[in-house]
Scaffold this active site. Structure first.
Site, PDB file in Angstrom:
ATOM      1  N   PRO A   1      10.509   6.826  -2.845  1.00 54.15           N
ATOM      2  CA  PRO A   1      10.223   7.866  -1.852  1.00 54.15           C
ATOM      3  C   PRO A   1       9.217   7.406  -0.802  1.00 54.15           C
ATOM      4  CG  PRO A   1       9.863   8.692  -4.097  1.00 54.15           C
ATOM      5  CD  PRO A   1      10.266   7.270  -4.223  1.00 54.15           C
TER       6      PRO A   1
ATOM      7  N   MET B   1       4.580   0.662  -5.903  1.00 47.95           N
ATOM      8  CA  MET B   1       5.063  -0.346  -4.955  1.00 47.95           C
ATOM      9  C   MET B   1       6.557  -0.589  -4.905  1.00 47.95           C
ATOM     10  SD  MET B   1       1.964  -3.066  -5.508  1.00 47.95           S
ATOM     11  CE  MET B   1       1.401  -2.430  -7.070  1.00 47.95           C
TER      12      MET B   1
ATOM     13  N   HIS C   1       6.246  12.163  -7.206  1.00 50.96           N
ATOM     14  CA  HIS C   1       7.068  12.056  -6.002  1.00 50.96           C
ATOM     15  C   HIS C   1       7.228  13.424  -5.339  1.00 50.96           C
ATOM     16  CE1 HIS C   1       9.159   8.188  -7.717  1.00 50.96           C
ATOM     17  NE2 HIS C   1       7.926   7.963  -7.322  1.00 50.96           N
TER      18      HIS C   1
HETATM   19  C1  FAD Z   1       0.793   7.035  -9.259  1.00 52.40           C
HETATM   20  C2  FAD Z   1       1.854   7.069  -8.189  1.00 52.40           C
HETATM   21  C3  FAD Z   1       2.898   6.153  -8.235  1.00 52.40           C
HETATM   22  C4  FAD Z   1       3.896   6.157  -7.273  1.00 52.40           C
HETATM   23  N1  FAD Z   1       4.833   5.177  -7.275  1.00 52.40           N
HETATM   24  C5  FAD Z   1       5.685   5.060  -6.238  1.00 52.40           C
HETATM   25  C6  FAD Z   1       6.547   3.928  -6.110  1.00 52.40           C
HETATM   26  O1  FAD Z   1       6.532   2.988  -6.905  1.00 52.40           O
HETATM   27  N2  FAD Z   1       7.407   3.897  -5.064  1.00 52.40           N
HETATM   28  C7  FAD Z   1       7.455   4.889  -4.157  1.00 52.40           C
HETATM   29  O2  FAD Z   1       8.251   4.794  -3.252  1.00 52.40           O
HETATM   30  N3  FAD Z   1       6.637   5.958  -4.221  1.00 52.40           N
HETATM   31  C8  FAD Z   1       5.741   6.053  -5.226  1.00 52.40           C
HETATM   32  N4  FAD Z   1       4.869   7.100  -5.273  1.00 52.40           N
HETATM   33  C9  FAD Z   1       4.979   8.183  -4.259  1.00 52.40           C
HETATM   34  C10 FAD Z   1       4.478   7.776  -2.865  1.00 52.40           C
HETATM   35  O3  FAD Z   1       3.344   6.956  -2.966  1.00 52.40           O
HETATM   36  C11 FAD Z   1       4.162   9.053  -2.060  1.00 52.40           C
HETATM   37  O4  FAD Z   1       5.316   9.872  -2.018  1.00 52.40           O
HETATM   38  C12 FAD Z   1       3.776   8.730  -0.604  1.00 52.40           C
HETATM   39  O5  FAD Z   1       2.841   7.687  -0.541  1.00 52.40           O
HETATM   40  C13 FAD Z   1       3.228   9.971   0.073  1.00 52.40           C
HETATM   41  O6  FAD Z   1       2.847   9.676   1.403  1.00 52.40           O
HETATM   42  P1  FAD Z   1       2.195  10.777   2.342  1.00 52.40           P
HETATM   43  O7  FAD Z   1       1.920  10.140   3.644  1.00 52.40           O
HETATM   44  O8  FAD Z   1       3.035  11.998   2.327  1.00 52.40           O
HETATM   45  O9  FAD Z   1       0.844  11.212   1.603  1.00 52.40           O
HETATM   46  P2  FAD Z   1      -0.425  10.321   1.174  1.00 52.40           P
HETATM   47  O10 FAD Z   1      -0.116   8.887   1.178  1.00 52.40           O
HETATM   48  O11 FAD Z   1      -0.949  10.935  -0.059  1.00 52.40           O
HETATM   49  O12 FAD Z   1      -1.469  10.557   2.374  1.00 52.40           O
HETATM   50  C14 FAD Z   1      -2.171  11.751   2.575  1.00 52.40           C
HETATM   51  C15 FAD Z   1      -3.567  11.392   3.106  1.00 52.40           C
HETATM   52  O13 FAD Z   1      -4.185  12.546   3.656  1.00 52.40           O
HETATM   53  C16 FAD Z   1      -5.543  12.579   3.243  1.00 52.40           C
HETATM   54  N5  FAD Z   1      -5.937  13.988   3.297  1.00 52.40           N
HETATM   55  C17 FAD Z   1      -5.403  15.035   2.635  1.00 52.40           C
HETATM   56  N6  FAD Z   1      -5.999  16.172   2.987  1.00 52.40           N
HETATM   57  C18 FAD Z   1      -6.947  15.863   3.916  1.00 52.40           C
HETATM   58  C19 FAD Z   1      -7.862  16.613   4.673  1.00 52.40           C
HETATM   59  N7  FAD Z   1      -7.957  17.948   4.570  1.00 52.40           N
HETATM   60  N8  FAD Z   1      -8.690  15.966   5.531  1.00 52.40           N
HETATM   61  C20 FAD Z   1      -8.614  14.620   5.664  1.00 52.40           C
HETATM   62  N9  FAD Z   1      -7.737  13.850   4.979  1.00 52.40           N
HETATM   63  C21 FAD Z   1      -6.912  14.469   4.117  1.00 52.40           C
HETATM   64  C22 FAD Z   1      -5.517  11.971   1.853  1.00 52.40           C
HETATM   65  O14 FAD Z   1      -6.786  11.521   1.467  1.00 52.40           O
HETATM   66  C23 FAD Z   1      -4.500  10.854   2.022  1.00 52.40           C
HETATM   67  O15 FAD Z   1      -5.083   9.653   2.471  1.00 52.40           O
HETATM   68  C24 FAD Z   1       3.865   7.136  -6.241  1.00 52.40           C
HETATM   69  C25 FAD Z   1       2.814   8.051  -6.185  1.00 52.40           C
HETATM   70  C26 FAD Z   1       1.802   8.026  -7.136  1.00 52.40           C
HETATM   71  C27 FAD Z   1       0.680   9.007  -7.043  1.00 52.40           C
END
Ligand code: FAD
Ligand code: NAG
Ligand code: NAG
Length: 605
Positions: free
Chosen positions: A587, A132, A541
């Protein structure tokens, strides 16, 4: 005896909440919640980026949008874990139904260790389970972004309006925070009315107030916050938390839930996207999906938008015929566009703990059941107390100072802009970190706390590549972390710098006994390197695995509008579609920012 490699999950396990009832996710067929038959946009992945896009695009009632998400609402799987900030760490070991259960390939930079790598399978994606942090990146990172993709709209001043769209700020609750933990912030830089609720957690870690003094003692200046384009200095960390109830604010709670009744938004839950379908003109026409045992086709009149995250967006491109030709041919996949950059160039932050036994209360105390019961009451009744914080509430970033750069090799001394931090130091009071290199058992019932030293400007680059032609098989995730000589030199310096802060007079009153980690046996550069190799962890990240760049760049995957180069009517908008991992603690906010900006581009046509 060697203890197991510590991981962030292990640090956080002090908060493990045992009583969740795991409910079966509701089943769906290949129908959806709304009767619309055709869609203008099909968004793959209802995660952090995907739900921002879905929200903004359906603001126009004539535009029909489908979201395809493999998971469902977090509460249906994990009760209140996604809501209560203090339970964030639970996900990494608990609720496997909400995880993709990925592992990296054995990492040569980390003694061949294969790391579990958390990615959330749920609406909201990783924003439903992360720690968060809310922050901007640096002004110079935006400058570099604009230059690398040839588009002035990515400069900091031009992106500010989109940053403001991500933020609905509430001041910290001074009634429940310690008096010596008052964040100094400049209200001028905050915004209200944007998507995410943002505030400071309604609980300040006592450890953080001491770390602040230690960091000041080594010359890291206090700043207002990290939301004005400058990251150098130390500050309390803003969080994506709703001030009034203390709950997490995620892309699901902020961008989806209040808008579920929009007739032009169709939500396919528990549905796996298998393949992007192209016509003869290399236009994406829709997506083949599976739900339960049914496979069907969901068609997109205007565009398919991938928001499946840093691993699965490149995987989905590759299984659909867009990627390095040799890789695709190995799996008999018809090559639609030979794009060697798909899955390459991936970056992540890495981190290592330094820890002490301390005489202030840390999250170790939550292991005590009476204390935990009290913390639950306090959260339920006042939206405050230790569970109101995910833990990492204090943060500092800097460039390695001159006196520690003396031995750096030429490749380490990289031309980075003056405001681009190389390392960060953040608090990690949750539990007891351990290392393969210490045999010392923690004292039962004692308080331990850690300072995390993190590499903010990594030079190692990893990759994602398919291991089969099916989305249901995990891809090979090779972070290739800690292989660049530069990363090793900077991290050795970061450990020394963190020690300077911990060993300053300012922190002496709260430290008990000798350094717990790495411990006094670790002194020379070689010993510190050994400690790093055996103890570091990726910070989850992962970024830039579908690198944004100029269309003339053969390694670029998407252009400045997120459009996949070499095909038509297909975009990638998520953590993968960045030119690089922007510096800073948040990020996720970069992901929200890009989604807000590209939603605007798409709407303008
Ligand atoms: C434990 C942890 C702690 C973190 N802490 C922080 C923090 O404090 N601050 C910060 O800024 N960032 C933090 N991050 C990083 C940040 O959360 C991510 O970089 C960001 O949320 C990624 O967003 P996204 O939209 O790229 O992917 P995601 O939010 O992962 O979304 C991808 C979505 O696609 C879905 N999906 C994937 N493949 C398929 C498919 N084939 N069919 C249907 N659905 C699919 C997944 O289920 C998911 O819902 C953290 C991450 C983690 C794991
Ligand atoms: C979370 O949910 C559990 C189970 O319903 C409940 O007992 C608890 O009081 C809730 N709140 C917190 C802070 O744990
Ligand atoms: C640490 O020890 C555990 C258990 O002995 C082992 O599985 C792991 O690979 C080790 N990690 C490193 C980096 O040595």
């Amino acid at each position: 005896m060697l203890a197991p490699r510590p991981s962030l999950l292990f640090f956080a396990s002090g908060l493990l909440y045992q009583a969740s009832s795991v409910m079966g996710a509701p089943t769906t067929s290949c129908s959806h919640s709304k009767p619309a038959q055709r869609f203008d946009y099909v968004i793959v992945g209802g995660g952090t980026a995907g739900l921002v896009l879905a929200n903004r695009l359906t603001e126009d009632p004539t535009v029909r949008v489908a979201v395809i998400e493999a998971g469902t609402f977090p509460e249906d799987v994990s009760g209140n874990w996604s809501q209560v900030p203090g339970y964030a760490g639970n996900f990494i070991t608990g609720a496997p139904e909400m995880s993709w259960n990925f592992h990296t390939t054995p990492q040569v930079g980390a003694n061949g260790h294969s790391f579990p790598y958390y990615r959330a399978k749920a609406l909201g994606g990783c924003s439903s389970i992360n720690f968060m942090a809310y922050a901007h990146t640096s002004e110079s990172a935006h400058e570099m972004w604009a230059n690398q993709v040839g588009d002035e709209s990515y400069t900091y001043s031009n992106m500010l309006k989109y940053y403001r769209r991500t933020m609905n700020f509430s001041p910290p609750r001074e009634d429940v925070r310690f008096r010596n933990a008052t964040p100094q912030y400049n209200a001028v830089d905050t915004a209200t009315g944007g998507g995410l609720d943002v505030t400071y957690a309604s609980y300040a870690q006592p450890w953080s107030t001491w770390v602040a003094e230690g960091l000041e003692a080594i010359g890291i200046p206090r700043r207002d916050h990290f939301i004005n384009g400058n990251l150098l200095g130390q500050s309390w960390q803003m969080n994506t938390i709703t001030q009034s109830n203390g709950f997490r604010s995620s892309s699901e709670t902020a961008y989806l839930r209040p808008y579920l009744d929009r007739h032009n938004l169709a939500l396919f839950r528990n549905t796996l996207a298998e393949r992007i379908v192209f016509n003869q003109r290399k236009e994406a026409t829709g997506v083949e999906v599976t739900t339960q045992d049914t496979t069907c086709f969901i068609s997109a009149r205007k565009e398919v938008i991938l928001s499946a995250g840093a691993f699965q967006s490149p995987q989905l491109l590759q299984v659909s015929g867009v990627g390095p030709a040799a890789l695709l041919q190995r799996f008999d996949i018809n090559v639609i566009a030979d794009r060697p950059g798909v899955g390459q160039n991936m970056e992540d932050h890495i981190t290592v703990p330094l820890s002490y036994r301390v005489n202030v209360e840390t999250a170790s105390a939550l292991l005590n059941s009476d204390y935990m019961a009290q913390a639950i009451d306090e959260f339920n009744n006042e939206a405050a107390g230790p569970l109101a914080s995910a833990g990492g509430d204090y943060m500092a970033m800097e460039k390695v100072p001159q006196e520690l750069r003396a031995g750096f090799s030429r490749e380490t001394v990289r031309e980075l802009p003056a405001d681009w931090p190389e390392v960060s130091f953040s608090v990690y009071p949750n539990g007891i970190p351990r290392s393969n290199l210490t045999g010392e058992e923690p004292v039962p019932g004692a308080n331990y706390a850690a300072l995390l030293a993190t590499l903010i400007a990594p030079q190692s680059r990893g990759s994602v590549s398919i291991a089969s032609p099916r989305m249901s098989d995990p891809p090979l995730i090779d972070l290739n972390l800690f292989t660049a000589q530069a990363d090793r030199e900077v991290m050795i310096a970061a450990v020394k710098r963190a020690r300077q802060a911990l060993q300053s007079q300012a922190m002496a009153p709260i430290l008990i006994a000798e350094e717990y980690l790495p411990g006094n046996g670790v002194q020379t550069d070689e010993e510190i390197l050994e400690y790093l190799i055996h103890t570091l962890n990726p910070l989850f990240h992962a970024f830039a695995s579908n690198r944004m760049g100029k269309t003339s760049d053969p390694m670029a995957v998407v252009d400045n509008h997120g459009r996949v180069i070499g095909v038509k009517k297909l975009r990638v908008v998520d953590s993968s579609s960045f030119p690089f991992l922007p510096p800073g603690p948040a990020p996720q906010i970069q992901v929200y920012l890009l989604a807000e900006k590209l939603a605007d581009d798409i709407k303008r046509g």
